[in-house]
Design an enzyme around this catalytic site. Structure first.
Site, PDB file in Angstrom:
ATOM      1  N   GLU A 149       0.324   5.219   0.741  1.00  6.93           N
ATOM      2  CA  GLU A 149      -0.545   6.315   1.293  1.00  6.93           C
ATOM      3  C   GLU A 149      -0.133   7.518   0.897  1.00  6.93           C
ATOM      4  O   GLU A 149       0.861   7.799   0.332  1.00  6.93           O
ATOM      5  CB  GLU A 149      -0.663   5.947   2.865  1.00  6.93           C
ATOM      6  CG  GLU A 149      -1.091   4.514   3.252  1.00  6.93           C
ATOM      7  CD  GLU A 149      -1.646   4.442   4.646  1.00  6.93           C
ATOM      8  OE1 GLU A 149      -0.906   5.283   5.569  1.00  6.93           O
ATOM      9  OE2 GLU A 149      -2.137   3.545   5.155  1.00  6.93           O
ATOM     10  N   TYR A 181      -5.734  11.419   1.929  1.00  5.87           N
ATOM     11  CA  TYR A 181      -5.887  10.207   2.131  1.00  5.87           C
ATOM     12  C   TYR A 181      -6.370   9.431   0.775  1.00  5.87           C
ATOM     13  O   TYR A 181      -5.822   8.358   0.462  1.00  5.87           O
ATOM     14  CB  TYR A 181      -6.895   9.939   3.224  1.00  5.87           C
ATOM     15  CG  TYR A 181      -6.343  10.094   4.869  1.00  5.87           C
ATOM     16  CD1 TYR A 181      -4.974  10.635   4.736  1.00  5.87           C
ATOM     17  CD2 TYR A 181      -7.115   9.702   5.778  1.00  5.87           C
ATOM     18  CE1 TYR A 181      -4.572  10.916   6.222  1.00  5.87           C
ATOM     19  CE2 TYR A 181      -6.560   9.960   7.007  1.00  5.87           C
ATOM     20  CZ  TYR A 181      -5.426  10.611   7.206  1.00  5.87           C
ATOM     21  OH  TYR A 181      -4.741  10.893   8.476  1.00  5.87           O
ATOM     22  N   GLU A 228      -2.923  -4.273  -3.222  1.00  6.16           N
ATOM     23  CA  GLU A 228      -3.862  -5.518  -4.115  1.00  6.16           C
ATOM     24  C   GLU A 228      -3.604  -4.586  -5.409  1.00  6.16           C
ATOM     25  O   GLU A 228      -3.214  -5.199  -6.530  1.00  6.16           O
ATOM     26  CB  GLU A 228      -5.083  -5.852  -3.869  1.00  6.16           C
ATOM     27  CG  GLU A 228      -5.123  -6.690  -2.644  1.00  6.16           C
ATOM     28  CD  GLU A 228      -5.539  -5.738  -1.434  1.00  6.16           C
ATOM     29  OE1 GLU A 228      -5.133  -4.702  -1.065  1.00  6.16           O
ATOM     30  OE2 GLU A 228      -6.314  -6.114  -0.637  1.00  6.16           O
ATOM     31  N   ASN A 260       0.872  -1.203   0.080  1.00  4.49           N
ATOM     32  CA  ASN A 260       0.176  -0.091   0.036  1.00  4.49           C
ATOM     33  C   ASN A 260       1.018   1.088  -0.034  1.00  4.49           C
ATOM     34  O   ASN A 260       2.064   1.271   0.630  1.00  4.49           O
ATOM     35  CB  ASN A 260      -0.987  -0.036   1.006  1.00  4.49           C
ATOM     36  CG  ASN A 260      -0.504  -0.247   2.621  1.00  4.49           C
ATOM     37  OD1 ASN A 260       0.463  -1.054   2.659  1.00  4.49           O
ATOM     38  ND2 ASN A 260      -1.090   0.196   3.527  1.00  4.49           N
TER      39      ASN A 260
HETATM   40  N1  THU Z   1      -5.253  -1.622   2.529  1.00  2.00           N
HETATM   41  C1  THU Z   1      -4.795  -2.187   1.451  1.00  2.00           C
HETATM   42  O1  THU Z   1      -3.702  -2.083   1.053  1.00  2.00           O
HETATM   43  N2  THU Z   1      -5.557  -3.609   1.208  1.00  2.00           N
HETATM   44  C2  THU Z   1      -6.619  -3.916   1.834  1.00  2.00           C
HETATM   45  O2  THU Z   1      -7.133  -4.954   1.473  1.00  2.00           O
HETATM   46  C3  THU Z   1      -7.108  -3.148   2.935  1.00  2.00           C
HETATM   47  C4  THU Z   1      -6.474  -1.847   3.027  1.00  2.00           C
HETATM   48  C5  THU Z   1      -4.666  -0.310   3.169  1.00  2.00           C
HETATM   49  C6  THU Z   1      -5.274   0.976   2.539  1.00  2.00           C
HETATM   50  C7  THU Z   1      -4.336   1.859   3.663  1.00  2.00           C
HETATM   51  O3  THU Z   1      -3.372   2.213   3.159  1.00  2.00           O
HETATM   52  C8  THU Z   1      -4.403   1.001   4.820  1.00  2.00           C
HETATM   53  O4  THU Z   1      -4.434  -0.487   4.542  1.00  2.00           O
HETATM   54  C9  THU Z   1      -5.602   1.198   5.892  1.00  2.00           C
HETATM   55  O5  THU Z   1      -6.692   1.350   5.411  1.00  2.00           O
END
Ligand code: THU
Length: 159
Positions: free
Chosen positions: A63, A67, A74, A61
């Site tokens: 960020e 936000y 994924e 992920n």
């Molecule tokens: N997040 C993912 O990368 N994949 C998921 O399946 C659920 C959530 C990330 C998004 C954000 O950076 C962090 O987890 C908290 O929501």
């Protein structure tokens, strides 16, 4: 009035019962959590996809202070794989999350947007994608994105 009931199938098993390839893919997803950029949530997610040529591509992920501009592990991984190898089918994806000093006990479940992208990828390559969700306590395996996103919107509706 009539009722429609939707059911879904998930195989739940301990990591020890995974095939060698599944273990390798899960390990790549776990490893990818280390490079996640998650300064706001502290929730580090890793994903790894297996291409039909046997190559494994991993991502995490990303960020952002604004936000909604961030992206889940994924989608980062699937988009990178598709951008790099547009002709390679994705056969499987594994997802793991690291939080509060360890991998989560419960499996990490992809958000709705990522499920929709998994479904699009299946339709694009006309091949079901196996989805492996990792938790310390067990691994959940879905045979297709359709099992994760029943009653979904897809390209057929646009025809
Ligand atoms: N997040 C993912 O990368 N994949 C998921 O399946 C659920 C959530 C990330 C998004 C954000 O950076 C962090 O987890 C908290 O929501």
């Amino acid at each position: 009035m009539r009722e429609i009931k939707l059911t879904t199938k998930i195989a739940v098993y301990p990591i020890a019962e995974c095939s060698e390839m599944e273990k390798k893919l899960i390990e790549a997803a776990k490893e990818a959590t280390k490079k996640a950029y998650a300064p706001y949530s502290g929730f580090k997610v890793g994903a790894a996809v297996l291409l039909e040529n046997g190559e494994i591509i991993a991502g995490n992920n990303q960020e952002n202070a604004a936000y909604p501009s961030g992206l889940c592990a994924e989608r980062v991984t699937i988009f990178f794989a598709n951008a790099t190898y547009p002709d390679q089918r994705i056969e499987a994806i594994a997802v793991a999350a690291y939080h509060n000093g360890g991998f989560t006990d419960d499996v990490i479940t992809p958000c709705g947007g990522c499920r929709q992208v998994l479904l699009e990828t299946e339709n694009r390559f006309n091949r079901a994608i196996k989805i492996l969700l990792y938790g310390n306590e067990s691994v959940y395996k879905f045979e297709s994105a359709k099992d994760l996103l029943p009653f979904s919107f897809g390209d057929k509706m646009l025809k």
